[in-house]
Design a protein around this motif. Structure first.
Motif, PDB file in Angstrom:
ATOM      1  N   ASP A 110      48.319  99.171  11.204  1.00  0.00           N
ATOM      2  CA  ASP A 110      47.531  98.047  10.689  1.00  0.00           C
ATOM      3  C   ASP A 110      46.129  98.525  10.354  1.00  0.00           C
ATOM      4  O   ASP A 110      45.597  99.435  11.015  1.00  0.00           O
ATOM      5  CB  ASP A 110      47.482  96.915  11.721  1.00  0.00           C
ATOM      6  CG  ASP A 110      48.859  96.314  11.969  1.00  0.00           C
ATOM      7  OD1 ASP A 110      49.743  96.492  11.111  1.00  0.00           O
ATOM      8  OD2 ASP A 110      49.044  95.681  13.023  1.00  0.00           O
ATOM      9  N   TYR A 111      45.500  97.869   9.366  1.00  0.00           N
ATOM     10  CA  TYR A 111      44.245  98.384   8.794  1.00  0.00           C
ATOM     11  C   TYR A 111      43.323  97.236   8.395  1.00  0.00           C
ATOM     12  O   TYR A 111      43.777  96.238   7.838  1.00  0.00           O
ATOM     13  CB  TYR A 111      44.626  99.217   7.561  1.00  0.00           C
ATOM     14  CG  TYR A 111      43.501  99.574   6.622  1.00  0.00           C
ATOM     15  CD1 TYR A 111      42.894 100.825   6.683  1.00  0.00           C
ATOM     16  CD2 TYR A 111      43.056  98.666   5.653  1.00  0.00           C
ATOM     17  CE1 TYR A 111      41.855 101.153   5.795  1.00  0.00           C
ATOM     18  CE2 TYR A 111      42.028  98.999   4.770  1.00  0.00           C
ATOM     19  CZ  TYR A 111      41.440 100.242   4.853  1.00  0.00           C
ATOM     20  OH  TYR A 111      40.427 100.579   3.989  1.00  0.00           O
ATOM     21  N   CYS A 112      42.022  97.378   8.702  1.00  0.00           N
ATOM     22  CA  CYS A 112      41.000  96.421   8.212  1.00  0.00           C
ATOM     23  C   CYS A 112      39.845  97.223   7.641  1.00  0.00           C
ATOM     24  O   CYS A 112      39.551  98.313   8.142  1.00  0.00           O
ATOM     25  CB  CYS A 112      40.362  95.623   9.330  1.00  0.00           C
ATOM     26  SG  CYS A 112      41.434  94.728  10.366  1.00  0.00           S
ATOM     27  N   ASP A 113      39.155  96.657   6.663  1.00  0.00           N
ATOM     28  CA  ASP A 113      37.966  97.352   6.152  1.00  0.00           C
ATOM     29  C   ASP A 113      36.913  96.367   5.695  1.00  0.00           C
ATOM     30  O   ASP A 113      37.035  95.151   5.919  1.00  0.00           O
ATOM     31  CB  ASP A 113      38.347  98.354   5.049  1.00  0.00           C
ATOM     32  CG  ASP A 113      38.744  97.692   3.731  1.00  0.00           C
ATOM     33  OD1 ASP A 113      38.374  96.530   3.505  1.00  0.00           O
ATOM     34  OD2 ASP A 113      39.414  98.347   2.910  1.00  0.00           O
ATOM     35  N   LEU A 114      35.875  96.912   5.048  1.00  0.00           N
ATOM     36  CA  LEU A 114      34.730  96.107   4.597  1.00  0.00           C
ATOM     37  C   LEU A 114      34.558  96.193   3.098  1.00  0.00           C
ATOM     38  O   LEU A 114      33.451  96.003   2.599  1.00  0.00           O
ATOM     39  CB  LEU A 114      33.441  96.646   5.248  1.00  0.00           C
ATOM     40  CG  LEU A 114      33.245  96.389   6.724  1.00  0.00           C
ATOM     41  CD1 LEU A 114      31.914  96.971   7.181  1.00  0.00           C
ATOM     42  CD2 LEU A 114      33.292  94.894   7.002  1.00  0.00           C
ATOM     43  N   THR A 115      35.629  96.471   2.390  1.00  0.00           N
ATOM     44  CA  THR A 115      35.416  96.683   0.956  1.00  0.00           C
ATOM     45  C   THR A 115      35.050  95.386   0.225  1.00  0.00           C
ATOM     46  O   THR A 115      35.558  94.312   0.546  1.00  0.00           O
ATOM     47  CB  THR A 115      36.647  97.325   0.276  1.00  0.00           C
ATOM     48  OG1 THR A 115      36.292  97.621  -1.080  1.00  0.00           O
ATOM     49  CG2 THR A 115      37.862  96.406   0.297  1.00  0.00           C
ATOM     50  N   GLY A 116      34.157  95.537  -0.750  1.00  0.00           N
ATOM     51  CA  GLY A 116      33.869  94.446  -1.671  1.00  0.00           C
ATOM     52  C   GLY A 116      34.256  94.877  -3.078  1.00  0.00           C
ATOM     53  O   GLY A 116      33.889  94.240  -4.045  1.00  0.00           O
ATOM     54  N   GLU A 117      35.022  95.999  -3.155  1.00  0.00           N
ATOM     55  CA  GLU A 117      35.340  96.616  -4.460  1.00  0.00           C
ATOM     56  C   GLU A 117      36.717  96.125  -4.918  1.00  0.00           C
ATOM     57  O   GLU A 117      37.757  96.742  -4.651  1.00  0.00           O
ATOM     58  CB  GLU A 117      35.308  98.139  -4.312  1.00  0.00           C
ATOM     59  CG  GLU A 117      33.930  98.655  -3.934  1.00  0.00           C
ATOM     60  CD  GLU A 117      33.964  99.898  -3.056  1.00  0.00           C
ATOM     61  OE1 GLU A 117      34.071 100.992  -3.599  1.00  0.00           O
ATOM     62  OE2 GLU A 117      33.891  99.763  -1.827  1.00  0.00           O
ATOM     63  N   VAL A 118      36.694  95.006  -5.632  1.00  0.00           N
ATOM     64  CA  VAL A 118      37.937  94.300  -5.944  1.00  0.00           C
ATOM     65  C   VAL A 118      38.876  95.143  -6.809  1.00  0.00           C
ATOM     66  O   VAL A 118      40.106  95.078  -6.665  1.00  0.00           O
ATOM     67  CB  VAL A 118      37.612  92.917  -6.575  1.00  0.00           C
ATOM     68  CG1 VAL A 118      37.011  93.049  -7.940  1.00  0.00           C
ATOM     69  CG2 VAL A 118      38.808  92.010  -6.609  1.00  0.00           C
ATOM     70  N   GLN A 119      38.302  95.970  -7.685  1.00  0.00           N
ATOM     71  CA  GLN A 119      39.140  96.810  -8.554  1.00  0.00           C
ATOM     72  C   GLN A 119      39.899  97.835  -7.721  1.00  0.00           C
ATOM     73  O   GLN A 119      41.043  98.187  -8.024  1.00  0.00           O
ATOM     74  CB  GLN A 119      38.285  97.498  -9.644  1.00  0.00           C
ATOM     75  CG  GLN A 119      37.559  98.794  -9.291  1.00  0.00           C
ATOM     76  CD  GLN A 119      36.393  98.642  -8.303  1.00  0.00           C
ATOM     77  OE1 GLN A 119      36.143  97.579  -7.766  1.00  0.00           O
ATOM     78  NE2 GLN A 119      35.691  99.723  -8.030  1.00  0.00           N
ATOM     79  N   TRP A 120      39.304  98.293  -6.648  1.00  0.00           N
ATOM     80  CA  TRP A 120      39.965  99.249  -5.756  1.00  0.00           C
ATOM     81  C   TRP A 120      41.079  98.544  -4.962  1.00  0.00           C
ATOM     82  O   TRP A 120      42.177  99.083  -4.802  1.00  0.00           O
ATOM     83  CB  TRP A 120      38.930  99.881  -4.813  1.00  0.00           C
ATOM     84  CG  TRP A 120      39.530 100.840  -3.845  1.00  0.00           C
ATOM     85  CD1 TRP A 120      39.993 102.098  -4.113  1.00  0.00           C
ATOM     86  CD2 TRP A 120      39.770 100.614  -2.446  1.00  0.00           C
ATOM     87  NE1 TRP A 120      40.497 102.654  -2.961  1.00  0.00           N
ATOM     88  CE2 TRP A 120      40.369 101.775  -1.932  1.00  0.00           C
ATOM     89  CE3 TRP A 120      39.525  99.543  -1.586  1.00  0.00           C
ATOM     90  CZ2 TRP A 120      40.738 101.900  -0.592  1.00  0.00           C
ATOM     91  CZ3 TRP A 120      39.893  99.666  -0.249  1.00  0.00           C
ATOM     92  CH2 TRP A 120      40.493 100.833   0.236  1.00  0.00           C
ATOM     93  N   VAL A 121      40.796  97.338  -4.508  1.00  0.00           N
ATOM     94  CA  VAL A 121      41.819  96.583  -3.760  1.00  0.00           C
ATOM     95  C   VAL A 121      43.049  96.386  -4.650  1.00  0.00           C
ATOM     96  O   VAL A 121      44.193  96.586  -4.212  1.00  0.00           O
ATOM     97  CB  VAL A 121      41.260  95.215  -3.283  1.00  0.00           C
ATOM     98  CG1 VAL A 121      42.349  94.384  -2.614  1.00  0.00           C
ATOM     99  CG2 VAL A 121      40.082  95.404  -2.331  1.00  0.00           C
ATOM    100  N   GLU A 122      42.794  96.044  -5.912  1.00  0.00           N
ATOM    101  CA  GLU A 122      43.920  95.812  -6.830  1.00  0.00           C
ATOM    102  C   GLU A 122      44.760  97.082  -6.980  1.00  0.00           C
ATOM    103  O   GLU A 122      45.995  97.053  -6.938  1.00  0.00           O
ATOM    104  CB  GLU A 122      43.347  95.356  -8.187  1.00  0.00           C
ATOM    105  CG  GLU A 122      44.374  94.798  -9.147  1.00  0.00           C
ATOM    106  CD  GLU A 122      44.829  95.813 -10.181  1.00  0.00           C
ATOM    107  OE1 GLU A 122      45.926  95.645 -10.712  1.00  0.00           O
ATOM    108  OE2 GLU A 122      44.096  96.788 -10.443  1.00  0.00           O
ATOM    109  N   ARG A 123      44.050  98.224  -7.085  1.00  0.00           N
ATOM    110  CA  ARG A 123      44.758  99.509  -7.231  1.00  0.00           C
ATOM    111  C   ARG A 123      45.597  99.796  -5.986  1.00  0.00           C
ATOM    112  O   ARG A 123      46.731 100.247  -6.065  1.00  0.00           O
ATOM    113  CB  ARG A 123      43.709 100.603  -7.426  1.00  0.00           C
ATOM    114  CG  ARG A 123      44.132 101.735  -8.279  1.00  0.00           C
ATOM    115  CD  ARG A 123      42.993 102.462  -8.953  1.00  0.00           C
ATOM    116  NE  ARG A 123      41.967 102.976  -8.067  1.00  0.00           N
ATOM    117  CZ  ARG A 123      40.658 102.896  -8.305  1.00  0.00           C
ATOM    118  NH1 ARG A 123      40.212 102.282  -9.381  1.00  0.00           N
ATOM    119  NH2 ARG A 123      39.787 103.412  -7.480  1.00  0.00           N
TER     120      ARG A 123
END
Ligand SMILES: NC(=O)c1ccc[n+]([C@@H]2O[C@H](COP(=O)([O-])OP(=O)(O)OC[C@H]3O[C@@H](n4cnc5c(N)ncnc54)[C@H](OP(=O)(O)O)[C@@H]3O)[C@@H](O)[C@H]2O)c1
Length: 418
Positions: A110-123
């Protein structure tokens, strides 16, 4: 190795980052290092990890330290095999984040992060959703100030609306009423990186403008979403509003929550975010000044020499950010104005007791990881990419209120008489 027999409940990867250090201090103060939560700190530099452990005081002398590099899959694999949940604060995620997501998906971690980079999440969703589904890895991006207050705030409002009106709100406007806090070098680096990428790529600019970018394929949403890009008068609060810089990720996460929950907020759900700047002429001037300042920042970030000047002389560098006093003085007060298709209205509030980006973010990120480790079983929620509002529930809100300084409340509601 069986997921449940792993040595640690959670590993903080990026423990020596600005936000990772605050997170480790919080875990240490709240749960100790030998207590019921078994956790370890990980990073690429053994020396920096040692320094971090010493700075946490004698109570942390037994904190396990683990070394791994974000670009080295075998070292990440060895981290994942030791833990049920991994929390990553190694960013910008678009530059360093993919190998860890890949290894988590492969090992069922399981994994959590702090990304706000929506283009990366989509990838990441496109590449690893299938495998995470098979191995049972629950991947939960954006577990910081972006996007937990928005995502869980909407979830909380919709539950209250259903209880009062028997239906969810078709429209919700989120307004930041008040907020105090600064930015760290890591956040600035992530923002500059996304602006730089977008300035070079028309496809990316198009993707970033899509409110449903991270909704699953075939989601079917067609409703046009309002985007606050200029100063505008907000009828609910009767104040002037300006763009909210986190809206670009938060609104996308909220629409994904709607899609993943079988359209629990409705097929025509509308959601936008902005920042309240005050009433009358002074509010209007403040909103205009903010829009001009933001425009200048984004234009500067897109031009190489101006970006270089900003990175080197103006903005905080990686590892820098608001000091502990500034974190303690920080806070936020966010309002949600909901309206059902029948005209019933509801007004709710989410508050946080530290600066949004660091003091509060580190506490809510820790509680997200703990909720994954201890509250939500793999039988309840299986593998795949989740949002906080779809993987968590009331137990998470209780955790946030009890241990992370957040409050969720209904201020008023009005039923339209029929
Ligand atoms: N969503 C939110 O609300 C929110 C809030 C705050 C921050 N953030 C995000 O969180 C991230 C961290 O922010 P920050 O200010 O804490 O950043 P930071 O201080 O610049 O830290 C970046 C971390 O990445 C580590 N790192 C870089 N390359 C690595 C590699 N190859 N292997 C292992 N570790 C590596 C660095 O290690 P060293 O320590 O060894 O240099 C450092 O610990 C950023 O992406 C930021 O945008 C989001």
């Amino acid at each position: 190795m069986n997921h449940s027999s792993r040595q640690f409940d959670l590993i903080v990867f990026g423990a020596t980052s600005f936000v990772g250090e605050i997170l480790c201090r919080y875990l240490c103060n709240q749960y100790g290092t030998d207590g019921e939560v078994k956790w370890a700190a990980a990073g690429r530099s053994p020396e920096k990890l040692e320094k971090l452990r010493s700075s946490l005081g004698t109570g942390a002398s037994s904190l396990p330290l683990l070394t791994a590099d974000a670009g080295d899959e075998s070292s990440l694999n060895s981290l994942c095999e030791q833990t049920r949940v991994i929390v990553s604060t190694v960013g910008p995620y678009a530059l360093y984040g993919e190998p860890l997501v890949k290894v988590c998906a492969a090992t069922g971690t399981d994994y959590c992060d702090l990304t706000g980079e929506v283009q990366w999440v989509e990838r990441m969703i496109t590449r690893y959703q299938g495998q995470a589904g098979k191995t049972g890895a629950r991947i939960v991006p954006s577990c910081g100030f972006d996007s937990i207050p928005s995502d869980m705030g909407v979830w909380h409002l919709q539950n209250a609306a259903r209880a009062r009106f028997g239906q969810p709100c078709e429209t919700i406007r989120m307004r930041v009423k008040a907020m105090r806090g600064g930015a760290s070098g890591g956040t600035v680096a992530s923002m500059l990186n996304i602006t730089k990428e977008a300035s070079k790529s028309p496809e990316l600019r198009k993707a970033l403008a899509n409110p449903y970018l991270i909704c699953p394929q075939g989601h079917g949403f067609k409703t046009r979403q309002h985007n606050v890009t200029l100063p505008e008068f907000d009828p609910d609060s009767k104040q002037w509003a300006a763009p909210f810089i986190m809206a670009g990720i938060n609104t996308r996460v909220v629409h994904r929550s709607n899609a993943l929950s079988g359209k629990a907020y409705g097929e025509n759900f509308r959601y936008d975010e902005s920042m309240l700047m005050g009433r009358g002429t002074s509010g209007r001037l403040k909103a205009t000044g903010f829009v001009l300042g933001l425009g200048a920042f984004l234009a500067g970030a897109a031009i190489k020499p101006a970006r270089w000047m900003m990175e080197n002389f103006i903005l905080p560098k990686p590892g820098e950010g608001p000091d502990p006093e500034a974190q303690a003085r920080g806070f936020y007060d966010i309002r949600f104005y909901g309206r059902t298709v029948d005209g019933d209205t509801i007004h709710t509030k989410v508050t946080g007791d530290r600066d949004p980006g660091y003091g509060s973010t580190s506490k809510i990120l820790a509680q997200a990881a703990l909720s994954l480790a201890f509250d939500i079983t793999k039988e309840e929620k299986g593998g795949g990419f989740w949002t906080t509002a779809t993987v968590f529930d009331q137990r998470f809100i209780e955790r946030l209120e009890k241990n992370a300084g957040l409050t969720f409340s209904v201020l008023e509601s009005g039923k339209q008489s029929s």
